[in-house]
Scaffold this active site. Structure first.
Site, PDB file in Angstrom:
ATOM      1  N   ASP A   7       0.875  -1.172   0.000  1.00 45.86           N
ATOM      2  CA  ASP A   7       0.000   0.000   0.000  1.00 45.86           C
ATOM      3  C   ASP A   7       0.910   1.219   0.000  1.00 45.86           C
ATOM      4  O   ASP A   7       2.129   1.099   0.180  1.00 45.86           O
ATOM      5  CB  ASP A   7      -0.912  -0.005   1.232  1.00 45.86           C
ATOM      6  CG  ASP A   7      -1.828   1.218   1.306  1.00 45.86           C
ATOM      7  OD1 ASP A   7      -2.382   1.591   0.252  1.00 45.86           O
ATOM      8  OD2 ASP A   7      -1.974   1.809   2.387  1.00 45.86           O
ATOM      9  N   SER A   8       0.321   2.392  -0.159  1.00 42.66           N
ATOM     10  CA  SER A   8       1.116   3.618  -0.110  1.00 42.66           C
ATOM     11  C   SER A   8       1.598   3.910   1.306  1.00 42.66           C
ATOM     12  O   SER A   8       2.525   4.692   1.493  1.00 42.66           O
ATOM     13  CB  SER A   8       0.296   4.802  -0.626  1.00 42.66           C
ATOM     14  OG  SER A   8      -0.844   4.998   0.191  1.00 42.66           O
ATOM     15  N   CYS A  70      -4.527  -1.459  -1.815  1.00 47.08           N
ATOM     16  CA  CYS A  70      -4.714  -0.032  -2.071  1.00 47.08           C
ATOM     17  C   CYS A  70      -5.665   0.098  -3.257  1.00 47.08           C
ATOM     18  O   CYS A  70      -5.424  -0.506  -4.310  1.00 47.08           O
ATOM     19  CB  CYS A  70      -3.364   0.611  -2.395  1.00 47.08           C
ATOM     20  SG  CYS A  70      -3.445   2.292  -3.052  1.00 47.08           S
ATOM     21  N   GLU A 149      -2.436   9.055   8.118  1.00 50.08           N
ATOM     22  CA  GLU A 149      -1.024   8.676   8.145  1.00 50.08           C
ATOM     23  C   GLU A 149      -0.263   9.365   9.277  1.00 50.08           C
ATOM     24  O   GLU A 149       0.740   8.844   9.765  1.00 50.08           O
ATOM     25  CB  GLU A 149      -0.365   8.997   6.801  1.00 50.08           C
ATOM     26  CG  GLU A 149      -0.737   8.041   5.684  1.00 50.08           C
ATOM     27  CD  GLU A 149      -0.077   6.675   5.820  1.00 50.08           C
ATOM     28  OE1 GLU A 149       1.032   6.599   6.388  1.00 50.08           O
ATOM     29  OE2 GLU A 149      -0.672   5.684   5.366  1.00 50.08           O
ATOM     30  N   CYS A 179     -11.028   3.140  -0.316  1.00 47.28           N
ATOM     31  CA  CYS A 179      -9.667   3.410   0.145  1.00 47.28           C
ATOM     32  C   CYS A 179      -9.463   2.585   1.402  1.00 47.28           C
ATOM     33  O   CYS A 179     -10.320   2.605   2.300  1.00 47.28           O
ATOM     34  CB  CYS A 179      -9.474   4.898   0.442  1.00 47.28           C
ATOM     35  SG  CYS A 179      -7.838   5.297   1.118  1.00 47.28           S
ATOM     36  N   HIS A 181      -7.527   3.071   3.778  1.00 47.62           N
ATOM     37  CA  HIS A 181      -7.349   3.911   4.965  1.00 47.62           C
ATOM     38  C   HIS A 181      -8.688   4.242   5.630  1.00 47.62           C
ATOM     39  O   HIS A 181      -8.755   4.416   6.854  1.00 47.62           O
ATOM     40  CB  HIS A 181      -6.675   5.240   4.594  1.00 47.62           C
ATOM     41  CG  HIS A 181      -5.214   5.154   4.295  1.00 47.62           C
ATOM     42  ND1 HIS A 181      -4.724   4.683   3.097  1.00 47.62           N
ATOM     43  CD2 HIS A 181      -4.127   5.509   5.029  1.00 47.62           C
ATOM     44  CE1 HIS A 181      -3.403   4.750   3.101  1.00 47.62           C
ATOM     45  NE2 HIS A 181      -3.013   5.244   4.262  1.00 47.62           N
TER      46      HIS A 181
END
Length: 255
Positions: A7-8, A70, A149, A179, A181
């Site tokens: 993932d990022s 992601c 994040e 997403c 997140h």
């Protein structure tokens, strides 16, 4: 052999957490491309290039299966990775969003995602194919990921952002969180949209795809210690992930 995920940043840990519960005997290798964070404001070309680089690193670790944890990378890089890699590649893209609604289809769905995911139109097309009579309300939420994040899950500004992004669609029948997140702030999203809005995170369908892929591979698990890698700032990754991962990640290696 292990299962690889990338993932990022931290978002893919929401996927890994469920995988660990369902497949406790499997070994996982997680890569957070924190140097490239966030993917949501990058061009498709940059996302594909970074995804290929992530996959190349994980392949060197002898993985048997790759999970793109992601949505933005899934939208832009899944096909390229499938064509390029000698192992199965699982994306976050929904195979059948209609299965969330076994009795009646919703009149409308809010689709929440990064700017790049929303602009691609890919998930809108999938939903329209599966639920042709449902109105899709795409909402780009570019500042959610940076706040998550940073570990600012309870910051007042995050609540204000949610109000700004989501109040125009409050009361919608359902909201699809495109997403990985966003499940971390689903209580905030639920509060703004209202108690009658059904929140869908899409991870369950990806888990089902992992289960199917593992059965087709027909390999025996060889439990080892799970490993975590990042492309920048391992200490921050370790500290922030402890807020929601359920257990402290003891060691994070920098590429």
């Amino acid at each position: 052999m292990a299962i690889g995920l990338f993932d990022s940043g931290l978002g893919g840990l929401t996927v890994l957490k469920k995988l660990l519960q369902l497949f406790p005997n499997e070994t996982f290798i997680y890569l957070g491309d924190t140097e490239g964070l966030p993917y949501g404001n990058k061009s498709p070309e940059v996302i594909i290039a970074r995804s290929l680089k992530n996959a190349e690193f994980l392949l060197q670790k002898k993985i048997k299966l790759l999970i793109i944890a992601c949505f933005t990378a899934s939208v832009h890089a899944h096909q390229k990775l499938q064509e390029s890699l000698p192992i199965p590649v699982i994306s976050m893209l929904p195979d059948n969003i209609g299965e969330f609604f076994p009795t009646s289809h919703p009149k409308n769905i809010a689709l929440l995602g990064t700017a790049s995911t929303i602009q691609s139109g890919a998930i809108q097309k999938l939903i329209k194919l599966q639920l042709p009579s449902t109105q899709i309300l795409p909402i780009s939420c570019p500042l959610f990921v940076p706040f998550i994040e940073e570990g600012l899950l309870h910051h007042p500004a995050l609540h204000q952002m949610a109000e700004h992004y989501l109040s125009p669609v409050a009361g919608v029948d359902a909201a699809f969180l495109a997403c990985t997140h966003y499940p971390l702030i689903s209580p905030i999203i639920q509060k703004v949209l209202g108690p009658n809005t059904e929140i869908l995170d899409g991870v369950s369908q990806s888990i089902a795809k992992v289960k199917k892929a593992l059965s087709l591979l027909n390999t025996s698990p060889s439990p080892q210690e799970n490993r975590f890698y990042v492309t920048a700032d391992p200490l921050r990754f370790q500290q922030v992930s402890s807020q929601f991962f359920g257990s402290t990640i003891k060691h994070v290696e920098l590429l």
